[in-house]
Design a protein around this motif. Structure first.
Motif, PDB file in Angstrom:
ATOM      1  N   ILE A   6      10.060  -3.520 -42.812  1.00  0.00           N
ATOM      2  CA  ILE A   6      10.609  -4.580 -43.875  1.00  0.00           C
ATOM      3  C   ILE A   6       9.988  -5.982 -43.495  1.00  0.00           C
ATOM      4  CG2 ILE A   6      12.494  -5.380 -44.582  1.00  0.00           C
ATOM      5  CD1 ILE A   6      13.816  -2.641 -44.232  1.00  0.00           C
ATOM      6  N   LYS A   7      10.130  -6.153 -42.095  1.00  0.00           N
ATOM      7  CA  LYS A   7       9.850  -7.580 -41.736  1.00  0.00           C
ATOM      8  C   LYS A   7       8.250  -7.911 -41.914  1.00  0.00           C
ATOM      9  CE  LYS A   7      11.990  -9.252 -37.839  1.00  0.00           C
ATOM     10  NZ  LYS A   7      12.623  -9.314 -36.871  1.00  0.00           N
ATOM     11  N   TYR A   9       6.721  -6.585 -44.285  1.00  0.00           N
ATOM     12  CA  TYR A   9       6.343  -6.669 -45.803  1.00  0.00           C
ATOM     13  C   TYR A   9       6.610  -8.036 -46.277  1.00  0.00           C
ATOM     14  CZ  TYR A   9       6.875  -5.913 -50.859  1.00  0.00           C
ATOM     15  OH  TYR A   9       6.751  -5.913 -51.954  1.00  0.00           O
ATOM     16  N   LEU A  10       7.656  -8.666 -45.512  1.00  0.00           N
ATOM     17  CA  LEU A  10       8.386  -9.830 -45.752  1.00  0.00           C
ATOM     18  C   LEU A  10       7.473 -11.065 -45.234  1.00  0.00           C
ATOM     19  CD1 LEU A  10      12.012  -9.208 -46.071  1.00  0.00           C
ATOM     20  CD2 LEU A  10      10.635  -9.549 -47.988  1.00  0.00           C
ATOM     21  N   ASN A  11       6.750 -10.776 -44.299  1.00  0.00           N
ATOM     22  CA  ASN A  11       5.900 -11.563 -43.399  1.00  0.00           C
ATOM     23  C   ASN A  11       6.957 -12.358 -42.571  1.00  0.00           C
ATOM     24  OD1 ASN A  11       3.214 -10.987 -44.276  1.00  0.00           O
ATOM     25  ND2 ASN A  11       3.756 -12.149 -46.343  1.00  0.00           N
ATOM     26  N   LEU A  23      18.667  -8.238 -43.306  1.00  0.00           N
ATOM     27  CA  LEU A  23      17.783  -7.476 -43.559  1.00  0.00           C
ATOM     28  C   LEU A  23      18.338  -5.876 -43.775  1.00  0.00           C
ATOM     29  CD1 LEU A  23      14.497  -8.771 -41.975  1.00  0.00           C
ATOM     30  CD2 LEU A  23      15.316  -9.038 -44.556  1.00  0.00           C
ATOM     31  N   LYS A  60      11.459  -2.030 -50.657  1.00  0.00           N
ATOM     32  CA  LYS A  60      10.994  -3.298 -50.145  1.00  0.00           C
ATOM     33  C   LYS A  60      11.013  -4.641 -51.215  1.00  0.00           C
ATOM     34  CE  LYS A  60       8.063  -0.790 -46.715  1.00  0.00           C
ATOM     35  NZ  LYS A  60       6.700  -0.673 -46.391  1.00  0.00           N
ATOM     36  N   GLN A  64      13.066  -7.725 -51.013  1.00  0.00           N
ATOM     37  CA  GLN A  64      12.393  -9.174 -50.999  1.00  0.00           C
ATOM     38  C   GLN A  64      13.108 -10.117 -52.002  1.00  0.00           C
ATOM     39  OE1 GLN A  64       8.211  -9.202 -52.324  1.00  0.00           O
ATOM     40  NE2 GLN A  64       8.006 -11.281 -51.479  1.00  0.00           N
ATOM     41  N   GLU A  65      13.479  -9.269 -53.052  1.00  0.00           N
ATOM     42  CA  GLU A  65      14.119 -10.158 -54.096  1.00  0.00           C
ATOM     43  C   GLU A  65      15.232 -10.639 -53.661  1.00  0.00           C
ATOM     44  OE1 GLU A  65      13.906  -8.293 -58.140  1.00  0.00           O
ATOM     45  OE2 GLU A  65      11.640  -7.887 -58.102  1.00  0.00           O
ATOM     46  N   TYR A  67      16.546 -10.885 -50.737  1.00  0.00           N
ATOM     47  CA  TYR A  67      16.276 -12.053 -49.550  1.00  0.00           C
ATOM     48  C   TYR A  67      15.658 -13.369 -50.057  1.00  0.00           C
ATOM     49  CZ  TYR A  67      14.756 -13.525 -45.042  1.00  0.00           C
ATOM     50  OH  TYR A  67      14.576 -14.499 -43.781  1.00  0.00           O
ATOM     51  N   ASP A  68      14.790 -13.323 -51.066  1.00  0.00           N
ATOM     52  CA  ASP A  68      14.352 -14.513 -51.500  1.00  0.00           C
ATOM     53  C   ASP A  68      15.305 -15.296 -52.168  1.00  0.00           C
ATOM     54  OD1 ASP A  68      11.749 -14.068 -50.359  1.00  0.00           O
ATOM     55  OD2 ASP A  68      10.699 -13.441 -52.234  1.00  0.00           O
TER      56      ASP A  68
END
Length: 99
Positions: A6-7, A9-11, A23, A60, A64-65, A67-68
């Motif tokens: 996951i990390k 994927y999210l950079n 996360l 994922k 991301q959505e 998290y962002d």
């Protein structure tokens, strides 16, 4: 899938316990969402590695959505992106072996 996936994927390349806890929570939410949106999830998952891969990708993207957008004010119901909806549709209509 593991937290490191996951990390990546999210950079996210730093170790931050607070973010890691967030996360993990978002991952649980995403997994529950996908499982709830797809009929016969466990049966389909057991029958196809491709199904699992697509499910993890959907998770994922959901993570991301979430998290962002975590700092945005809740302004009402917001649907997931076309990508998430498309992946969920593909997962939902995956044929079940022997059906």
């Amino acid at each position: 899938m593991v937290l490191a996936d996951i990390k990546q994927y999210l950079n996210i390349d730093v170790d931050n316990t607070v973010d890691d806890i967030l996360l993990l929570s978002l991952w649980e939410t995403a997994e529950d969402y996908v499982r709830g949106a797809v009929d016969d999830y466990d049966t389909k998952a057991a029958a196809s590695a491709g199904f699992i891969s697509k499910s993890e990708t959907a998770q994922k993207v959901i993570i991301q959505e979430l998290y962002d957008n975590r700092r945005q004010a809740n302004t009402g119901t917001k649907d997931y992106s076309y990508t998430v909806r498309g992946l969920i549709s593909q997962l939902q209509y995956t044929p079940v072996e022997g059906a």
